[in-house]
Design a protein around this motif. Structure first.
Motif, PDB file in Angstrom:
ATOM      1  N   ARG A   2      29.388  42.197  45.090  1.00 24.05           N
ATOM      2  CA  ARG A   2      28.612  41.187  44.356  1.00 24.05           C
ATOM      3  C   ARG A   2      28.127  41.742  43.020  1.00 24.05           C
ATOM      4  O   ARG A   2      28.213  41.075  41.975  1.00 24.05           O
ATOM      5  CB  ARG A   2      27.410  40.764  45.206  1.00 24.05           C
ATOM      6  N   ALA A   3      27.630  42.985  43.039  1.00 21.51           N
ATOM      7  CA  ALA A   3      27.131  43.606  41.818  1.00 21.51           C
ATOM      8  C   ALA A   3      28.256  43.797  40.806  1.00 21.51           C
ATOM      9  O   ALA A   3      28.078  43.568  39.599  1.00 21.51           O
ATOM     10  CB  ALA A   3      26.472  44.940  42.148  1.00 21.51           C
ATOM     11  N   ALA A   4      29.420  44.204  41.279  1.00 19.51           N
ATOM     12  CA  ALA A   4      30.556  44.433  40.381  1.00 19.51           C
ATOM     13  C   ALA A   4      30.978  43.139  39.696  1.00 19.51           C
ATOM     14  O   ALA A   4      31.267  43.122  38.491  1.00 19.51           O
ATOM     15  CB  ALA A   4      31.721  45.040  41.149  1.00 19.51           C
ATOM     16  N   ILE A   5      31.015  42.047  40.445  1.00 18.02           N
ATOM     17  CA  ILE A   5      31.398  40.749  39.870  1.00 18.02           C
ATOM     18  C   ILE A   5      30.402  40.332  38.801  1.00 18.02           C
ATOM     19  O   ILE A   5      30.777  39.831  37.733  1.00 18.02           O
ATOM     20  CB  ILE A   5      31.502  39.687  40.976  1.00 18.02           C
ATOM     21  N   ALA A   6      29.108  40.555  39.066  1.00 17.47           N
ATOM     22  CA  ALA A   6      28.071  40.182  38.094  1.00 17.47           C
ATOM     23  C   ALA A   6      28.168  41.035  36.836  1.00 17.47           C
ATOM     24  O   ALA A   6      28.095  40.522  35.710  1.00 17.47           O
ATOM     25  CB  ALA A   6      26.691  40.335  38.730  1.00 17.47           C
ATOM     26  N   VAL A   7      28.340  42.339  36.992  1.00 18.32           N
ATOM     27  CA  VAL A   7      28.398  43.249  35.845  1.00 18.32           C
ATOM     28  C   VAL A   7      29.647  42.993  35.009  1.00 18.32           C
ATOM     29  O   VAL A   7      29.613  43.049  33.771  1.00 18.32           O
ATOM     30  CB  VAL A   7      28.356  44.719  36.319  1.00 18.32           C
ATOM     31  N   ALA A   8      30.749  42.666  35.659  1.00 15.63           N
ATOM     32  CA  ALA A   8      32.025  42.470  34.954  1.00 15.63           C
ATOM     33  C   ALA A   8      31.970  41.318  33.956  1.00 15.63           C
ATOM     34  O   ALA A   8      32.756  41.282  33.001  1.00 15.63           O
ATOM     35  CB  ALA A   8      33.151  42.239  35.956  1.00 15.63           C
ATOM     36  N   LYS A   9      31.047  40.379  34.145  1.00 19.91           N
ATOM     37  CA  LYS A   9      30.940  39.242  33.224  1.00 19.91           C
ATOM     38  C   LYS A   9      30.685  39.692  31.796  1.00 19.91           C
ATOM     39  O   LYS A   9      31.062  39.002  30.844  1.00 19.91           O
ATOM     40  CB  LYS A   9      29.811  38.309  33.676  1.00 19.91           C
ATOM     41  N   GLY A  10      30.040  40.846  31.632  1.00 20.11           N
ATOM     42  CA  GLY A  10      29.712  41.308  30.289  1.00 20.11           C
ATOM     43  C   GLY A  10      30.844  41.996  29.566  1.00 20.11           C
ATOM     44  O   GLY A  10      30.712  42.306  28.374  1.00 20.11           O
ATOM     45  N   PHE A  11      31.958  42.234  30.238  1.00 21.37           N
ATOM     46  CA  PHE A  11      33.063  42.982  29.646  1.00 21.37           C
ATOM     47  C   PHE A  11      34.226  42.071  29.293  1.00 21.37           C
ATOM     48  O   PHE A  11      34.783  41.402  30.172  1.00 21.37           O
ATOM     49  CB  PHE A  11      33.536  44.077  30.606  1.00 21.37           C
ATOM     50  N   ASP A  12      34.589  42.054  28.017  1.00 20.87           N
ATOM     51  CA  ASP A  12      35.788  41.308  27.618  1.00 20.87           C
ATOM     52  C   ASP A  12      37.023  41.958  28.234  1.00 20.87           C
ATOM     53  O   ASP A  12      37.952  41.274  28.662  1.00 20.87           O
ATOM     54  CB  ASP A  12      35.904  41.281  26.095  1.00 20.87           C
ATOM     55  N   VAL A  13      37.042  43.285  28.237  1.00 17.56           N
ATOM     56  CA  VAL A  13      38.112  44.031  28.897  1.00 17.56           C
ATOM     57  C   VAL A  13      37.609  44.421  30.285  1.00 17.56           C
ATOM     58  O   VAL A  13      36.724  45.270  30.418  1.00 17.56           O
ATOM     59  CB  VAL A  13      38.493  45.291  28.094  1.00 17.56           C
ATOM     60  N   LYS A  14      38.128  43.777  31.310  1.00 17.72           N
ATOM     61  CA  LYS A  14      37.639  44.009  32.664  1.00 17.72           C
ATOM     62  C   LYS A  14      38.062  45.387  33.171  1.00 17.72           C
ATOM     63  O   LYS A  14      39.144  45.885  32.849  1.00 17.72           O
ATOM     64  CB  LYS A  14      38.173  42.936  33.620  1.00 17.72           C
ATOM     65  N   PRO A  15      37.225  46.003  33.995  1.00 12.67           N
ATOM     66  CA  PRO A  15      37.588  47.300  34.582  1.00 12.67           C
ATOM     67  C   PRO A  15      38.817  47.172  35.483  1.00 12.67           C
ATOM     68  O   PRO A  15      39.082  46.121  36.062  1.00 12.67           O
ATOM     69  CB  PRO A  15      36.342  47.669  35.406  1.00 12.67           C
ATOM     70  N   ILE A  16      39.563  48.253  35.573  1.00  9.43           N
ATOM     71  CA  ILE A  16      40.653  48.338  36.542  1.00  9.43           C
ATOM     72  C   ILE A  16      40.037  48.608  37.910  1.00  9.43           C
ATOM     73  O   ILE A  16      39.233  49.524  38.065  1.00  9.43           O
ATOM     74  CB  ILE A  16      41.632  49.463  36.163  1.00  9.43           C
ATOM     75  N   VAL A  17      40.402  47.804  38.894  1.00  5.92           N
ATOM     76  CA  VAL A  17      39.789  47.899  40.224  1.00  5.92           C
ATOM     77  C   VAL A  17      40.724  48.641  41.168  1.00  5.92           C
ATOM     78  O   VAL A  17      41.886  48.271  41.330  1.00  5.92           O
ATOM     79  CB  VAL A  17      39.462  46.507  40.786  1.00  5.92           C
ATOM     80  N   LYS A  18      40.204  49.681  41.781  1.00  7.23           N
ATOM     81  CA  LYS A  18      40.917  50.414  42.817  1.00  7.23           C
ATOM     82  C   LYS A  18      40.101  50.358  44.101  1.00  7.23           C
ATOM     83  O   LYS A  18      38.918  50.047  44.084  1.00  7.23           O
ATOM     84  CB  LYS A  18      41.150  51.866  42.382  1.00  7.23           C
ATOM     85  N   GLY A  19      40.712  50.688  45.212  1.00 10.75           N
ATOM     86  CA  GLY A  19      39.997  50.624  46.488  1.00 10.75           C
ATOM     87  C   GLY A  19      39.972  49.215  47.009  1.00 10.75           C
ATOM     88  O   GLY A  19      41.005  48.663  47.422  1.00 10.75           O
ATOM     89  N   GLY A  20      38.819  48.567  46.962  1.00  8.68           N
ATOM     90  CA  GLY A  20      38.686  47.194  47.424  1.00  8.68           C
ATOM     91  C   GLY A  20      39.239  46.206  46.403  1.00  8.68           C
ATOM     92  O   GLY A  20      39.823  46.582  45.385  1.00  8.68           O
ATOM     93  N   THR A  21      39.052  44.930  46.685  1.00  6.97           N
ATOM     94  CA  THR A  21      39.514  43.874  45.791  1.00  6.97           C
ATOM     95  C   THR A  21      38.325  43.059  45.303  1.00  6.97           C
ATOM     96  O   THR A  21      37.318  42.934  46.008  1.00  6.97           O
ATOM     97  CB  THR A  21      40.515  42.944  46.501  1.00  6.97           C
ATOM     98  N   LEU A  22      38.455  42.514  44.099  1.00  2.00           N
ATOM     99  CA  LEU A  22      37.399  41.690  43.523  1.00  2.00           C
ATOM    100  C   LEU A  22      37.995  40.407  42.965  1.00  2.00           C
ATOM    101  O   LEU A  22      39.106  40.410  42.426  1.00  2.00           O
ATOM    102  CB  LEU A  22      36.683  42.430  42.387  1.00  2.00           C
ATOM    103  N   GLU A  23      37.240  39.341  43.072  1.00  2.00           N
ATOM    104  CA  GLU A  23      37.604  38.077  42.432  1.00  2.00           C
ATOM    105  C   GLU A  23      36.608  37.842  41.308  1.00  2.00           C
ATOM    106  O   GLU A  23      35.486  37.405  41.525  1.00  2.00           O
ATOM    107  CB  GLU A  23      37.552  36.918  43.434  1.00  2.00           C
ATOM    108  N   PHE A  24      37.014  38.191  40.086  1.00  2.00           N
ATOM    109  CA  PHE A  24      36.114  38.036  38.948  1.00  2.00           C
ATOM    110  C   PHE A  24      35.827  36.560  38.726  1.00  2.00           C
ATOM    111  O   PHE A  24      36.678  35.702  38.926  1.00  2.00           O
ATOM    112  CB  PHE A  24      36.728  38.640  37.686  1.00  2.00           C
ATOM    113  N   ALA A  25      34.594  36.278  38.294  1.00  2.00           N
ATOM    114  CA  ALA A  25      34.183  34.904  38.031  1.00  2.00           C
ATOM    115  C   ALA A  25      35.038  34.309  36.916  1.00  2.00           C
ATOM    116  O   ALA A  25      35.291  34.952  35.896  1.00  2.00           O
ATOM    117  CB  ALA A  25      32.707  34.869  37.640  1.00  2.00           C
ATOM    118  N   ASP A  26      35.498  33.088  37.128  1.00  2.00           N
ATOM    119  CA  ASP A  26      36.297  32.379  36.126  1.00  2.00           C
ATOM    120  C   ASP A  26      35.347  31.597  35.233  1.00  2.00           C
ATOM    121  O   ASP A  26      34.854  30.538  35.596  1.00  2.00           O
ATOM    122  CB  ASP A  26      37.291  31.432  36.806  1.00  2.00           C
ATOM    123  N   GLU A  27      35.071  32.147  34.062  1.00  2.00           N
ATOM    124  CA  GLU A  27      34.134  31.495  33.147  1.00  2.00           C
ATOM    125  C   GLU A  27      34.892  30.566  32.205  1.00  2.00           C
ATOM    126  O   GLU A  27      35.483  31.001  31.221  1.00  2.00           O
ATOM    127  CB  GLU A  27      33.341  32.539  32.359  1.00  2.00           C
TER     128      GLU A  27
END
Length: 379
Positions: free
Chosen positions: A188-213
């Protein structure tokens, strides 16, 4: 980020005894201060860890001119409950590592508005969640590994394990274990923090569904988003660098369409350093400068919205054509309500307001004959 400072002109007298502020120097006192500054100040600790460490990674890329390169997250899972972050900045020298991770308040970024950091706390943010982390610095062809942890008396310590030559890209890596039950909180924290980045982090380990803004309307340094309560897209945010801060409408004393804008899902860009930020980065500090800068941006956004549609109306050759455009805008459900409200109040044609009402000069119809029919009752 340059921090706003206040200087006072003070007149003192040697006739009176005085003393100045100091920090407790005992180990017990220092441990208490360290706990307050790295742990107790945060209300959402997983979010604080993700935000602060990611901000440092962002700043590291800015420092070497690689803002377009993504850093990496290792997202924990119940089967691999470890969080990690790896940037591709310059890394840290051995001397910097041995100092940085046991010192609070010192920052190399508080004289520049190119980077977001400033408080000298972010590198220690993992202590908000855990008592220890592994740090690997790749710097100038050397790979150094360290253990950072709270010692027996609650104070931070660092141990250098090893240094070896490496041809891996430079950068800093921080990892630490989490409790399996907290994996969802880190996602949950990763999804929230990722909103501030135009270039999203590369995700390893688990999976994330970034918010579609999805943007419903955009302008110069702002975007009005489609409201999405599920992903927290429902209020106004100020963005400085890679960090978003919710804007408190009540702190600004706004009315009318200005307040409507702040109650809309809008993200407004601000130059780094133009808004005062709370130390824990969970909100803004509403001093005079911050309030003035937010209000100025709202006025610019109001004008920007009107200008975007004023061009179309100004192109109308007749008042009737202008009214048709005005009517279409007023009924356009795809536009955010606040935008429609603003347009209906502000757009003009040839310098005069437009409305949906049509006025007729009845004096021009005075010569028309009127007829009526009388109904007679046979009784």
């Amino acid at each position: 980020m340059k921090l706003s400072t206040v200087t006072n002109d003070v007149i003192t007298s040697s006739d009176f005894e005085s003393t100045t502020f100091k920090i407790a120097s005992s180990e017990k006192g220092l441990a208490k201060i360290f706990h307050i500054m790295t742990t107790a100040i945060y209300s959402d600790r997983p979010l604080a860890v993700l935000r602060e460490l990611s901000t440092n990674a962002y700043d590291a890329h800015i420092e070497i001119g690689k803002a377009e390169r993504p850093f990496e997250w290792i997202i924990p899972t119940p089967f691999e409950p470890t969080f990690g972050i790896r940037d591709y900045g310059p890394g840290l020298s051995h001397e910097d590592c041995m100092t940085l991770y046991i010192t609070v308040g010192e920052s190399t970024k508080d004289d520049s508005n190119e980077q977001v950091g400033a408080f000298g706390l972010g590198s220690k943010a993992f202590y908000a969640y855990t008592d220890g982390a592994t740090v690997i610095s790749r710097h100038n062809g050397q790979k150094s590994t360290y253990a950072c942890f709270k010692g027996a008396k609650g104070l931070p310590e660092i141990t250098h394990y090893a240094t070896e030559p490496t041809d891996e890209p430079s950068g800093l890596e921080v990892t630490f274990p989490i409790e399996a039950k907290d994996t969802h909180d880190f996602e949950r924290a990763a999804i929230a923090v990722a909103k501030g980045f135009d270039v999203k982090p590369i995700v390893k380990g688990g999976t994330l569904e970034f918010a579609d803004e999805t943007s419903e309307m955009t302008g110069d340094g702002w975007k009005m988003l489609k409201r999405d309560y599920r992903h927290g897209v429902d209020k106004a945010y100020a963005q400085q660098g890679c960090v978003r801060y919710r804007i408190d409408a009540d702190a600004l004393d706004l009315t009318g369409t200005a307040r409507d804008i702040i109650n809309s899902p809008i993200v407004i860009d601000f130059p780094i350093g133009s808004l005062d930020v709370a130390v824990r980065r969970e909100g803004l500090g509403y001093n005079t400068t911050t309030i003035a800068n937010i209000k100025k941006r709202i006025q610019e956004i109001e004008k920007d919205i009107v200008d975007q549609y004023q061009i179309e109306i100004a192109g109308a050759t007749t008042k009737w054509e202008a009214r048709k455009i005005y009517y279409r805008l007023s009924k356009n459900a795809s536009l955010p309500e606040v935008v429609r409200t603003l347009l209906l109040k502000r757009v003009v044609w040839k310098g005069k307001p437009i409305t949906n009402k049509v006025s007729l000069d009845m004096s021009k119809f005075a010569s028309l004959a009127c007829s009526h029919t009388t109904r007679y009752d046979n009784n």
